[in-house]
Design an enzyme around this catalytic site. Structure first.
Site, PDB file in Angstrom:
ATOM      1  N   ARG A   3       0.832  -1.213   0.000  1.00  0.00           N
ATOM      2  CA  ARG A   3       0.000   0.000   0.000  1.00  0.00           C
ATOM      3  C   ARG A   3       0.867   1.264   0.000  1.00  0.00           C
ATOM      4  O   ARG A   3       0.434   2.322   0.472  1.00  0.00           O
ATOM      5  CB  ARG A   3      -0.934  -0.012   1.214  1.00  0.00           C
ATOM      6  N   TYR A  33       2.075  -3.565  -7.451  1.00  0.00           N
ATOM      7  CA  TYR A  33       1.637  -2.753  -6.317  1.00  0.00           C
ATOM      8  C   TYR A  33       1.356  -1.317  -6.775  1.00  0.00           C
ATOM      9  O   TYR A  33       2.184  -0.686  -7.419  1.00  0.00           O
ATOM     10  CB  TYR A  33       2.677  -2.739  -5.207  1.00  0.00           C
ATOM     11  N   ARG A 106       3.357 -15.008  -8.687  1.00  0.00           N
ATOM     12  CA  ARG A 106       2.448 -16.160  -8.601  1.00  0.00           C
ATOM     13  C   ARG A 106       2.753 -17.103  -9.757  1.00  0.00           C
ATOM     14  O   ARG A 106       3.184 -16.666 -10.821  1.00  0.00           O
ATOM     15  CB  ARG A 106       0.971 -15.722  -8.641  1.00  0.00           C
ATOM     16  N   ASN A 136       3.950 -17.512  -3.415  1.00  0.00           N
ATOM     17  CA  ASN A 136       2.679 -18.224  -3.583  1.00  0.00           C
ATOM     18  C   ASN A 136       2.829 -19.504  -4.402  1.00  0.00           C
ATOM     19  O   ASN A 136       1.873 -19.952  -5.042  1.00  0.00           O
ATOM     20  CB  ASN A 136       1.632 -17.298  -4.217  1.00  0.00           C
ATOM     21  N   GLN A 157       7.708 -16.799  -0.475  1.00  0.00           N
ATOM     22  CA  GLN A 157       6.877 -15.748   0.099  1.00  0.00           C
ATOM     23  C   GLN A 157       5.417 -16.191  -0.032  1.00  0.00           C
ATOM     24  O   GLN A 157       4.909 -16.347  -1.145  1.00  0.00           O
ATOM     25  CB  GLN A 157       7.076 -14.399  -0.601  1.00  0.00           C
ATOM     26  N   SER A 187       0.842 -10.754   5.001  1.00  0.00           N
ATOM     27  CA  SER A 187      -0.367 -10.628   5.829  1.00  0.00           C
ATOM     28  C   SER A 187      -0.217 -11.356   7.158  1.00  0.00           C
ATOM     29  O   SER A 187      -1.085 -12.154   7.541  1.00  0.00           O
ATOM     30  CB  SER A 187      -1.607 -11.124   5.083  1.00  0.00           C
ATOM     31  N   GLY A 191      -4.274  -9.752   7.231  1.00  0.00           N
ATOM     32  CA  GLY A 191      -4.837  -8.663   6.437  1.00  0.00           C
ATOM     33  C   GLY A 191      -5.522  -7.615   7.288  1.00  0.00           C
ATOM     34  O   GLY A 191      -6.456  -6.951   6.839  1.00  0.00           O
ATOM     35  N   GLN A 242       1.466   1.384   6.888  1.00  0.00           N
ATOM     36  CA  GLN A 242       2.006   2.592   6.271  1.00  0.00           C
ATOM     37  C   GLN A 242       2.028   3.763   7.256  1.00  0.00           C
ATOM     38  O   GLN A 242       2.332   4.889   6.873  1.00  0.00           O
ATOM     39  CB  GLN A 242       1.168   2.965   5.041  1.00  0.00           C
ATOM     40  N   ARG A 246       3.304   3.154  13.719  1.00  0.00           N
ATOM     41  CA  ARG A 246       3.223   1.698  13.774  1.00  0.00           C
ATOM     42  C   ARG A 246       4.522   1.064  13.262  1.00  0.00           C
ATOM     43  O   ARG A 246       4.954   0.024  13.763  1.00  0.00           O
ATOM     44  CB  ARG A 246       2.038   1.208  12.939  1.00  0.00           C
TER      45      ARG A 246
END
Length: 276
Positions: A3, A33, A106, A136, A157, A187, A191, A242, A246
């Site tokens: 993000r 992204y 992927r 994935n 990943q 995640s 998520g 983001q 945090r």
């Protein structure tokens, strides 16, 4: 960096600076992204490249990872011509001549692993990618690709959190440990669902995480990251926040310690059943 796009350069720079101040050195992005922001496909990489142009020392100090192979509407393309062009395009957007880690985002079911391997081998030999990983992928897909690569695959990943336990049981962690591959967990907070649980299972997991957080004086997020990191595959949580404040809490993840009984208690609540 999922993000990361859609903000101005000052905001982007503040996020990168905060991450470095927190001790973060691995930055994981992807060409797709930002595709859903006004900047479109590639905009997260472009914004990070803008940060590098303003502060080149930041690029030199980080382990930079990116991914490719997803095209909205296709949806996947790991053909040799596309992967070669995708790697070059990422390097242009990032304003760098090399990334430390490049990952297939992927698996493309229409691409033979030998074709993929040849393309990645060429990029590695040219110095465009320092190491190669997969995202994935199943263990079998990973083994098939590794069979044709003269250099090792260094990373998986995939999603892992108390709300997504598949790597514990589908062979991903086992393969990571067997082959000495890093595991990058995306995640790790489900998520964001562990931040605001919407069902009884999530609330029960959060209660155990909160107990651990209170014991060590850290946030629930940090307690969750520490639970993820406790597995012997040594998963690396991909922190997606983001918010600068945090980001500053990331080092708290190294503080909590889990007994086996406590770790398994979270697992069994997450599974919704007791282990035999």
């Amino acid at each position: 960096m999922w993000r990361f796009a859609g903000v101005d350069l000052a905001t982007a720079r503040a996020r990168i600076d905060a991450a470095f101040e927190a001790g973060v050195t691995l930055f994981d992005t992807a060409d797709i992204y930002g595709f859903d922001t006004p900047g479109g496909f590639g905009s997260a990489e472009t914004l990070l490249g803008d940060v590098f142009a303003e502060a080149p020392g930041r690029r030199e100090a980080m382990v930079l990872a990116t991914k490719g192979g997803i095209i909205p509407g296709v949806p996947y393309d790991s053909s040799a011509p596309y992967l070669a062009s995708a790697i070059d395009a990422s390097l242009r957007r990032l304003r760098t001549d090399r990334v430390e880690l490049w990952q297939i985002h992927r698996p493309d079911l229409l691409a033979h692993p030998q074709e993929i391997a040849r393309t990645l081998e060429d990029a590695h030999a040219a110095g465009k990618v320092g190491a190669i990983g997969v995202s994935n992928f199943t263990p079998a897909q990973t083994s098939a690709l590794a069979r044709f690569l003269p250099v090792p695959l260094v990373s998986h990943q995939s999603e892992f959190s108390p709300l997504h336990l598949a790597p514990l049981f589908d062979g991903l962690f086992d393969q990571s440990m067997e082959q000495g591959m890093a595991f990058l967990a995306w995640s790790p907070l489900g998520g964001g669902r562990l931040g605001d649980p919407a069902d009884e299972r999530g609330r029960a997991i959060a209660a155990l995480l909160d107990a651990k957080a209170a014991e060590y004086g850290v946030s629930r997020a940090a307690a969750t990251y520490s639970w993820v990191m406790a597995h012997p595959a040594r998963p690396i949580p991909i922190v997606g926040t983001q918010k600068v404040e945090r980001i500053g809490e990331i080092p708290q993840a190294f503080i909590p310690r889990w007994t086996r009984a406590e770790w398994y208690a979270v697992l069994q609540i997450a599974m919704g059943e007791r282990l035999p």
